[in-house]
Motif scaffolding. Structure first.
Motif, PDB file in Angstrom:
ATOM      1  N   PRO A 177       3.470  -2.468  -4.915  1.00 38.90           N
ATOM      2  CA  PRO A 177       3.987  -2.298  -6.281  1.00 38.90           C
ATOM      3  C   PRO A 177       4.078  -3.631  -7.042  1.00 38.90           C
ATOM      4  N   ILE A 178       4.321  -4.709  -6.324  1.00 39.71           N
ATOM      5  CA  ILE A 178       4.453  -6.010  -6.993  1.00 39.71           C
ATOM      6  C   ILE A 178       3.114  -6.435  -7.601  1.00 39.71           C
ATOM      7  N   VAL A 179       2.060  -6.334  -6.822  1.00 37.61           N
ATOM      8  CA  VAL A 179       0.736  -6.758  -7.281  1.00 37.61           C
ATOM      9  C   VAL A 179       0.144  -5.749  -8.269  1.00 37.61           C
ATOM     10  N   GLN A 180       0.230  -4.467  -7.947  1.00 37.89           N
ATOM     11  CA  GLN A 180      -0.405  -3.451  -8.780  1.00 37.89           C
ATOM     12  C   GLN A 180       0.318  -3.222 -10.105  1.00 37.89           C
ATOM     13  N   ARG A 181       1.631  -3.319 -10.122  1.00 39.61           N
ATOM     14  CA  ARG A 181       2.378  -3.045 -11.341  1.00 39.61           C
ATOM     15  C   ARG A 181       2.754  -4.326 -12.075  1.00 39.61           C
ATOM     16  N   GLY A 182       3.064  -5.373 -11.324  1.00 42.61           N
ATOM     17  CA  GLY A 182       3.543  -6.593 -11.961  1.00 42.61           C
ATOM     18  C   GLY A 182       4.944  -6.383 -12.488  1.00 42.61           C
ATOM     19  N   CYS A 183       5.696  -7.443 -12.597  1.00 42.06           N
ATOM     20  CA  CYS A 183       7.060  -7.311 -13.103  1.00 42.06           C
ATOM     21  C   CYS A 183       7.582  -8.683 -13.522  1.00 42.06           C
ATOM     22  N   HIS A 184       8.637  -8.665 -14.323  1.00 39.17           N
ATOM     23  CA  HIS A 184       9.285  -9.897 -14.754  1.00 39.17           C
ATOM     24  C   HIS A 184      10.419 -10.281 -13.809  1.00 39.17           C
ATOM     25  N   ARG A 185      10.997  -9.267 -13.153  1.00 39.05           N
ATOM     26  CA  ARG A 185      12.077  -9.494 -12.177  1.00 39.05           C
ATOM     27  C   ARG A 185      11.807  -8.650 -10.949  1.00 39.05           C
ATOM     28  N   LEU A 186      12.177  -9.207  -9.799  1.00 37.71           N
ATOM     29  CA  LEU A 186      12.010  -8.494  -8.527  1.00 37.71           C
ATOM     30  C   LEU A 186      13.328  -8.548  -7.773  1.00 37.71           C
ATOM     31  N   VAL A 187      13.815  -7.384  -7.377  1.00 37.12           N
ATOM     32  CA  VAL A 187      15.044  -7.300  -6.592  1.00 37.12           C
ATOM     33  C   VAL A 187      14.692  -6.654  -5.259  1.00 37.12           C
ATOM     34  N   LEU A 188      15.025  -7.327  -4.175  1.00 35.96           N
ATOM     35  CA  LEU A 188      14.774  -6.808  -2.835  1.00 35.96           C
ATOM     36  C   LEU A 188      16.118  -6.495  -2.196  1.00 35.96           C
ATOM     37  N   ALA A 189      16.317  -5.243  -1.822  1.00 37.73           N
ATOM     38  CA  ALA A 189      17.565  -4.826  -1.198  1.00 37.73           C
ATOM     39  C   ALA A 189      17.243  -4.291   0.190  1.00 37.73           C
ATOM     40  N   GLY A 190      17.958  -4.775   1.179  1.00 34.68           N
ATOM     41  CA  GLY A 190      17.703  -4.306   2.530  1.00 34.68           C
ATOM     42  C   GLY A 190      18.676  -4.923   3.505  1.00 34.68           C
ATOM     43  N   ASP A 191      18.546  -4.528   4.743  1.00 38.26           N
ATOM     44  CA  ASP A 191      19.456  -4.986   5.786  1.00 38.26           C
ATOM     45  C   ASP A 191      18.644  -5.303   7.027  1.00 38.26           C
ATOM     46  N   HIS A 192      18.522  -6.578   7.323  1.00 35.54           N
ATOM     47  CA  HIS A 192      17.718  -7.013   8.476  1.00 35.54           C
ATOM     48  C   HIS A 192      18.316  -6.562   9.807  1.00 35.54           C
ATOM     49  N   CYS A 193      19.552  -6.093   9.797  1.00 37.55           N
ATOM     50  CA  CYS A 193      20.187  -5.608  11.033  1.00 37.55           C
ATOM     51  C   CYS A 193      19.865  -4.142  11.296  1.00 37.55           C
ATOM     52  N   GLN A 194      19.206  -3.480  10.377  1.00 39.21           N
ATOM     53  CA  GLN A 194      18.818  -2.091  10.591  1.00 39.21           C
ATOM     54  C   GLN A 194      17.399  -2.039  11.138  1.00 39.21           C
ATOM     55  N   LEU A 195      16.783  -0.877  11.079  1.00 40.54           N
ATOM     56  CA  LEU A 195      15.463  -0.682  11.675  1.00 40.54           C
ATOM     57  C   LEU A 195      14.416  -1.604  11.068  1.00 40.54           C
ATOM     58  N   PRO A 196      13.527  -2.151  11.905  1.00 40.65           N
ATOM     59  CA  PRO A 196      12.414  -2.949  11.391  1.00 40.65           C
ATOM     60  C   PRO A 196      11.313  -2.014  10.885  1.00 40.65           C
ATOM     61  N   PRO A 197      10.266  -2.571  10.277  1.00 41.40           N
ATOM     62  CA  PRO A 197       9.159  -1.723   9.838  1.00 41.40           C
ATOM     63  C   PRO A 197       8.530  -0.990  11.022  1.00 41.40           C
ATOM     64  N   SER A 198       8.051   0.216  10.765  1.00 40.22           N
ATOM     65  CA  SER A 198       7.342   0.989  11.792  1.00 40.22           C
ATOM     66  C   SER A 198       5.855   0.709  11.665  1.00 40.22           C
TER      67      SER A 198
END
Length: 172
Positions: A69-90
């Motif tokens: 979404p970052i590359v294809q849509r582009g944006c002026h602001r990016l907010v990343l919300a997540g928790d590194h203590c939860q499940l990693p990527p599958s």
């Protein structure tokens, strides 16, 4: 005579009208929610760059998935919300994992020294459940924003300790 339209012509016209209505709704929307891969598709292409993109659960998403979404849509602001203590990527492929494709964008940024902002109060779980997670996973830094009275125990289950609404149950 007049122009005769076939059923295929009518269906095509209806699809075009439906698409135009959907685009009108999206252009007028303040917020658009999408899956990351869908955000990179042709359907949203005509909307141009977004004012902001918020990616939730970014620690559970592969870096490549988050980039779409970052590359294809582009944006002026990016907010990343997540928790590194939860499940990693599958990642299903051992080869992909071996080549580093199981890394999340969140994980990469943390490795590069970006300091995440820790939200220290949770408002979902029962305080006793949060207490367990807070001690075992977050080194006691997590607090509950919920009073126990707001999370009554589930009925129909025989709790091992009624005063503690946490139970580990064998499901096999």
């Amino acid at each position: 005579g007049g122009v005769r339209l076939t059923a295929a012509d009518l269906q095509k016209a209806q699809r075009r009208e439906d698409f135009d209505i959907q685009m009108k709704i999206l252009r007028e929307a303040d917020v658009i929610c999408s899956q990351m891969i869908s955000a990179g598709g042709d359907f949203l292409k005509g909307l141009g760059a977004f004012g902001a993109i918020l990616i939730d659960e970014v620690a559970q998403c592969t870096e490549i998935g988050a980039i779409v979404p970052i590359v294809q849509r582009g944006c002026h602001r990016l907010v990343l919300a997540g928790d590194h203590c939860q499940l990693p990527p599958s990642v299903q492929s051992f080869e992909a994992e071996k080549r580093g494709l199981s890394l999340s964008l969140y994980g990469r940024l943390v490795k590069l020294g970006v300091e995440p902002f820790f939200l220290d109060t949770q408002f979902r779980a029962h305080p006793k459940l949060m207490e367990f997670c807070g001690k075992m996973i977050y080194d006691g830094r997590l607090k509950s924003g919920v009073d126990a009275s707001m999370r009554p125990v589930l009925q129909g289950f025989e709790w091992p300790r009624p005063s503690v609404p946490v139970a580990f149950v064998e499901m096999a």
